[in-house]
Write a protein that holds these residues in place. Structure first.
Motif, PDB file in Angstrom:
ATOM      1  N   GLY A  71       0.843  -1.178   0.508  1.00  0.00           N
ATOM      2  CA  GLY A  71       0.211  -0.019  -0.398  1.00  0.00           C
ATOM      3  C   GLY A  71       1.157   1.025  -0.294  1.00  0.00           C
ATOM      4  N   PRO A  72       0.559   2.303  -0.404  1.00  0.00           N
ATOM      5  CA  PRO A  72       1.223   3.722  -0.524  1.00  0.00           C
ATOM      6  C   PRO A  72       1.320   3.541   0.845  1.00  0.00           C
ATOM      7  N   GLU A  73       2.416   4.817   0.850  1.00  0.00           N
ATOM      8  CA  GLU A  73       3.186   5.058   2.671  1.00  0.00           C
ATOM      9  C   GLU A  73       2.783   6.654   2.802  1.00  0.00           C
ATOM     10  N   ALA A  74       2.187   7.165   4.030  1.00  0.00           N
ATOM     11  CA  ALA A  74       2.375   8.264   4.562  1.00  0.00           C
ATOM     12  C   ALA A  74       2.609   8.341   5.725  1.00  0.00           C
ATOM     13  N   SER A  75       3.657  10.041   6.041  1.00  0.00           N
ATOM     14  CA  SER A  75       4.621   9.949   7.319  1.00  0.00           C
ATOM     15  C   SER A  75       2.919  11.135   8.296  1.00  0.00           C
ATOM     16  N   LEU A  76       3.237  10.907   9.065  1.00  0.00           N
ATOM     17  CA  LEU A  76       2.403  11.742  10.114  1.00  0.00           C
ATOM     18  C   LEU A  76       2.975  12.226  11.234  1.00  0.00           C
ATOM     19  N   PHE A  77       3.591  13.015  11.281  1.00  0.00           N
ATOM     20  CA  PHE A  77       3.932  14.037  12.426  1.00  0.00           C
ATOM     21  C   PHE A  77       3.018  14.254  13.778  1.00  0.00           C
ATOM     22  N   VAL A  78       3.668  14.106  14.717  1.00  0.00           N
ATOM     23  CA  VAL A  78       2.691  14.090  15.797  1.00  0.00           C
ATOM     24  C   VAL A  78       3.335  14.903  17.178  1.00  0.00           C
ATOM     25  N   ILE A  79       3.283  16.524  17.083  1.00  0.00           N
ATOM     26  CA  ILE A  79       4.051  17.211  18.237  1.00  0.00           C
ATOM     27  C   ILE A  79       3.343  17.026  19.884  1.00  0.00           C
ATOM     28  N   CYS A  80       4.074  16.613  20.605  1.00  0.00           N
ATOM     29  CA  CYS A  80       3.163  15.444  22.054  1.00  0.00           C
ATOM     30  C   CYS A  80       3.590  16.150  23.066  1.00  0.00           C
ATOM     31  N   ASP A  81       2.928  16.456  23.911  1.00  0.00           N
ATOM     32  CA  ASP A  81       3.731  17.262  25.363  1.00  0.00           C
ATOM     33  C   ASP A  81       3.142  16.116  26.363  1.00  0.00           C
ATOM     34  N   GLY A  82       3.295  14.594  26.419  1.00  0.00           N
ATOM     35  CA  GLY A  82       3.290  13.331  26.780  1.00  0.00           C
ATOM     36  C   GLY A  82       1.816  13.414  26.767  1.00  0.00           C
ATOM     37  N   THR A  83       0.890  14.045  27.344  1.00  0.00           N
ATOM     38  CA  THR A  83      -1.005  13.692  27.068  1.00  0.00           C
ATOM     39  C   THR A  83      -1.528  14.422  25.948  1.00  0.00           C
TER      40      THR A  83
END
Ligand code: AMP
Length: 416
Positions: free
Chosen positions: A180-192
């Motif tokens: 399947g096609p690839e995708a990247s998702l970036f997620v900014i996290c502060d722990g919660t």
């Protein structure tokens, strides 16, 4: 705010431009930085993987925020050391960075959190590797367990080549191939709290049509016109939230940017890998589109205040980046070639250095990231390739098909 940025690649040039553009930033220092970053930041030399050296520099500069670009300092515990001195740092602890630092650890966390990913076996010898290759069948996917700058993975139909990679790497993870096609998702996290950026796609193979060896990344674009509706919400609910909950449960909450590499399979999105920092070159396209002031966003994440941060604002349209690489990259990049045309806005510097006579020369495999935005993906793509046409360097090579399949509507997610 006084900000110290660690790193020296194209990702860090993009980060430096975005940090410098934040009205809350009155001083930006990059260590060690590169000649492109020098236009917006003061440069200081430092061994970025040495926690004591980085902490000493951050203390001397009396910074309000340290932003760690690459993975190696995070895995080495630089963020822990900086925080131990009471300095705010954007980046996960060494324990949390193991999500990238050890593929086996990432698999263990995903299994505990019920996150969809490829079935896999950790193999410590050739007999175990042979059994796993037989179990999963071709195409074979063999991954070195530790950090390998994107080059520790072999995907091949050739069983002997798969076995040779396993034998050369020591401990490996062997896993089922995800179609399947690839995708990247970036997620900014502060722990919660976790805030997703735009889904992006990068191009790992060196050659057009996804041929040749894997690289650190030859180009990227965002957003994804072909992404199924609800992709981001789905990945947040099925991957990110359970992973963050599992990391909290283990007493190692994840703060920083979590990079989720996905294959969009017929059975839904499945995780290919986690990284503990912004992708390079995906950061270049994300940050070209992000309107929210970056230093304030990263400071909020690093201090546990994401829940009250304003929603992200994005420029309309799309962004494309095309990597210009040195002759011989990825096997044996040649350095020292003179580069011209870098003064065009959007030409980000990755592997560059100043020669004694002041000339800008190549100093790494990926030399430039030509990054442009546009009203739509097609115009962003044309603008990025116009930048490529305007630079020159002996032996330079680049992919000519970055974002092309998406522009031509040739990407689709397999249906079950
Ligand atoms: P990684 O370093 O884990 O991101 O792997 C590098 C590249 O190898 C990925 O971007 C994919 O293109 C490919 N890859 C890794 N794991 C798999 C898998 N299980 N199935 C298909 N392709 C994979």
């Amino acid at each position: 705010m006084r900000v110290l940025l660690l790193g020296s690649g194209g990702r860090e040039h993009a980060l430096a431009l975005a940090l410098a553009a934040d009205p809350a930033v009155d001083q930006l220092i990059a260590a060690p930085g590169n000649p492109g970053i020098a236009a917006v930041a003061q440069l200081r030399p430092v061994a970025i993987t040495d926690p004591a050296a980085v902490t000493a520099l951050a203390t001397e500069l009396n910074v309000d925020l340290v932003v760690v670009g690459p993975e190696a300092p995070l895995v080495a515990g630089v963020a822990d050391a900086v925080r131990a001195k009471g300095i705010v740092c954007f980046g996960p602890s060494a324990d949390a960075a193991r999500l990238e630092g050890s593929k086996a650890f990432a698999k263990e966390v995903m299994a505990a959190a019920g996150v969809p990913t490829a079935r896999s076996r950790v193999c410590c010898d050739v007999t175990a590797a042979e059994a796993a290759l037989t179990e999963f069948g071709p195409p074979y996917v063999v991954k070195a367990d530790g950090l390998a700058a994107g080059k520790g993975v072999v995907v091949t139909e050739d069983r002997d080549a798969a076995l040779a990679h396993a034998a050369a790497c020591g401990d490996v993870v062997i896993e089922e191939y995800l179609a399947g096609p690839e995708a990247s998702l970036f997620v900014i996290c502060d722990g919660t709290t976790a805030v997703p950026l735009l889904p992006a796609q990068d191009f790992k193979r060196v050659g057009d049509g996804d041929t040749g060896p894997n690289t650190g990344g030859m180009g990227a674009y965002a957003p994804l016109p072909w992404a199924p509706p609800g992709l981001v919400d789905d990945v947040m609910a099925r991957v990110v939230e359970p992973t963050l909950a599992e990391m909290r449960r283990r007493g190692t909450p994840y703060t920083g940017v979590l990079y989720v590499g996905l294959a969009l399979t017929a059975a839904g999105p499945k995780v290919i890998e986690f990284n503990c920092r912004f992708g390079d070159p995906e950061a270049q396209v994300e940050l070209a589109l992000l309107e929210t002031p970056l230093a304030q966003l990263l400071h909020a994440a690093a201090t546990g205040h994401l829940a009250t941060a304003p929603p992200l604002r994005w420029r309309p349209g799309a962004a494309v980046t095309v990597i210009v690489a040195a002759e011989g990259y990825p096997a044996a990049p040649r350095t020292g070639d003179v580069i011209s045309g870098v003064d065009q806005p959007g030409v980000l510097q990755a592997g560059t250095a100043r020669r004694e006579d002041g000339a800008l020369v190549s100093a790494g495999g990926r030399v430039l990231a030509c990054t442009a935005t546009g009203a739509d993906l097609a115009s962003a793509r044309s603008a990025a390739y116009a930048l490529v046409d305007g630079v020159s360097m002996a032996g330079a090579h680049y992919r000519s098909d970055i974002a092309l399949a998406a522009v031509e509507g040739r990407i689709s997610v397999p249906s079950s």
